[in-house]
Design a protein around this motif. Structure first.
Motif, PDB file in Angstrom:
ATOM      1  N   LEU A   1       0.825  -1.210   0.000  1.00  0.00           N
ATOM      2  CA  LEU A   1       0.000   0.000   0.000  1.00  0.00           C
ATOM      3  C   LEU A   1       0.857   1.256   0.000  1.00  0.00           C
ATOM      4  O   LEU A   1       1.957   1.266   0.539  1.00  0.00           O
ATOM      5  CB  LEU A   1      -0.916   0.021   1.223  1.00  0.00           C
ATOM      6  N   THR A   2       0.294   2.312  -0.577  1.00  0.00           N
ATOM      7  CA  THR A   2       0.941   3.617  -0.615  1.00  0.00           C
ATOM      8  C   THR A   2      -0.109   4.676  -0.284  1.00  0.00           C
ATOM      9  O   THR A   2      -1.309   4.369  -0.272  1.00  0.00           O
ATOM     10  CB  THR A   2       1.512   3.908  -2.011  1.00  0.00           C
ATOM     11  N   PRO A   3       0.288   5.908  -0.042  1.00  0.00           N
ATOM     12  CA  PRO A   3      -0.718   6.955   0.177  1.00  0.00           C
ATOM     13  C   PRO A   3      -1.706   7.097  -0.988  1.00  0.00           C
ATOM     14  O   PRO A   3      -2.852   7.475  -0.784  1.00  0.00           O
ATOM     15  CB  PRO A   3       0.128   8.223   0.355  1.00  0.00           C
TER      16      PRO A   3
ATOM     17  N   LYS B   1     -14.046   9.005 -13.218  1.00  0.00           N
ATOM     18  CA  LYS B   1     -12.963   8.071 -12.914  1.00  0.00           C
ATOM     19  C   LYS B   1     -11.805   8.835 -12.292  1.00  0.00           C
ATOM     20  O   LYS B   1     -11.605  10.013 -12.573  1.00  0.00           O
ATOM     21  CB  LYS B   1     -12.431   7.426 -14.201  1.00  0.00           C
ATOM     22  N   VAL B   2     -11.034   8.143 -11.474  1.00  0.00           N
ATOM     23  CA  VAL B   2      -9.812   8.702 -10.901  1.00  0.00           C
ATOM     24  C   VAL B   2      -8.666   7.784 -11.301  1.00  0.00           C
ATOM     25  O   VAL B   2      -8.705   6.577 -11.027  1.00  0.00           O
ATOM     26  CB  VAL B   2      -9.902   8.809  -9.362  1.00  0.00           C
ATOM     27  N   GLY B   3      -7.687   8.348 -11.958  1.00  0.00           N
ATOM     28  CA  GLY B   3      -6.501   7.590 -12.343  1.00  0.00           C
ATOM     29  C   GLY B   3      -5.286   8.137 -11.631  1.00  0.00           C
ATOM     30  O   GLY B   3      -5.164   9.346 -11.443  1.00  0.00           O
ATOM     31  N   VAL B   4      -4.408   7.253 -11.221  1.00  0.00           N
ATOM     32  CA  VAL B   4      -3.158   7.670 -10.593  1.00  0.00           C
ATOM     33  C   VAL B   4      -1.975   7.103 -11.363  1.00  0.00           C
ATOM     34  O   VAL B   4      -2.062   6.040 -11.982  1.00  0.00           O
ATOM     35  CB  VAL B   4      -3.064   7.254  -9.099  1.00  0.00           C
ATOM     36  N   ILE B   5      -0.905   7.861 -11.307  1.00  0.00           N
ATOM     37  CA  ILE B   5       0.392   7.432 -11.828  1.00  0.00           C
ATOM     38  C   ILE B   5       1.320   7.537 -10.637  1.00  0.00           C
ATOM     39  O   ILE B   5       1.571   8.631 -10.141  1.00  0.00           O
ATOM     40  CB  ILE B   5       0.867   8.348 -12.971  1.00  0.00           C
ATOM     41  N   ASN B   6       1.804   6.412 -10.161  1.00  0.00           N
ATOM     42  CA  ASN B   6       2.556   6.398  -8.917  1.00  0.00           C
ATOM     43  C   ASN B   6       4.018   6.075  -9.202  1.00  0.00           C
ATOM     44  O   ASN B   6       4.365   4.933  -9.488  1.00  0.00           O
ATOM     45  CB  ASN B   6       1.931   5.382  -7.960  1.00  0.00           C
ATOM     46  N   VAL B   7       4.855   7.095  -9.114  1.00  0.00           N
ATOM     47  CA  VAL B   7       6.304   6.921  -9.231  1.00  0.00           C
ATOM     48  C   VAL B   7       6.882   7.344  -7.888  1.00  0.00           C
ATOM     49  O   VAL B   7       6.801   8.512  -7.521  1.00  0.00           O
ATOM     50  CB  VAL B   7       6.892   7.778 -10.375  1.00  0.00           C
TER      51      VAL B   7
END
Length: 190
Positions: free
Chosen positions: A39-41, A58-64
């Motif tokens: 898990l991440t924030p 919709k909600v999209g995330v790009i997690n780097v």
């Protein structure tokens, strides 16, 4: 479990064991960062957003993310010297992003834009490795400004959402950084 299919993640690295390919959208079932991060924030940020938005959004995330790095890792002008002076564990995480986490973030954000996505905000949860660095907000602003510029987004037009580190009353050894993080609105207006 129970991830709303309106919450999606753009896969940033290939994860064959998860049957995910870089550059493709998936329902945001963890891990959202790399193939094994848990898990991440961003997980509960996205879940909370879709739970509170109309059903057609919709909600999209790009997690780097590279846990334990200083904000300097995302300085597009100086990241190489930061990596060169870093321990192997950090170099290995950066290498999962082709040695350039900032560049990978921009690459993926451009894919999202091409796919019709509209970037509505930037999340940052960073600070423990910069504890005591009063220039931290200026360093964050540089990354924020560079992202907006590189993605052709109008200056100061989208919010930066910054998380605090663990507070002192909860045993946070880097809690003093929260005072510095709290000055971000003086540097970035939104």
């Amino acid at each position: 479990v129970n991830i709303d299919p309106r919450f999606v993640v753009l896969q940033v690295v290939d994860c064959p064991d998860l049957h995910r390919e870089k550059g493709q959208w998936y329902t945001a079932v963890p891990p959202l960062t790399r193939c094994y991060t848990g898990l991440t924030p961003a997980d509960y940020f996205g879940r909370t957003m879709v739970a509170n938005l109309p059903s057609h959004i919709k909600v999209g995330v790009i997690n780097v993310a590279v846990g334990g790095c200083k904000i300097g890792l995302f300085d597009k002008d100086n990241y190489q010297s930061y990596i060169a002076e870093s321990p192997d564990w950090l170099k290995n995480m950066a290498n999962e992003y082709d040695g350039n986490p900032y560049g990978k973030l921009v690459e993926m954000a451009r894919i999202a834009q091409k796919d019709g996505g509209v970037i509505k905000g930037i999340l940052v949860h960073q600070g423990e490795s910069n504890t005591g660095d009063t220039d931290g907000p200026q360093k964050v602003k540089k990354v924020y400004d560079n992202l907006l510029n590189d993605l052709n987004i109008e200056s100061n037009s989208i919010p930066l959402l910054a998380g605090e580190v663990v507070n002192a009353d909860q045993g946070g050894v880097c809690a003093s950084m929260n005072e510095i993080i709290g000055t971000l609105p003086q540097t970035i207006p939104n």
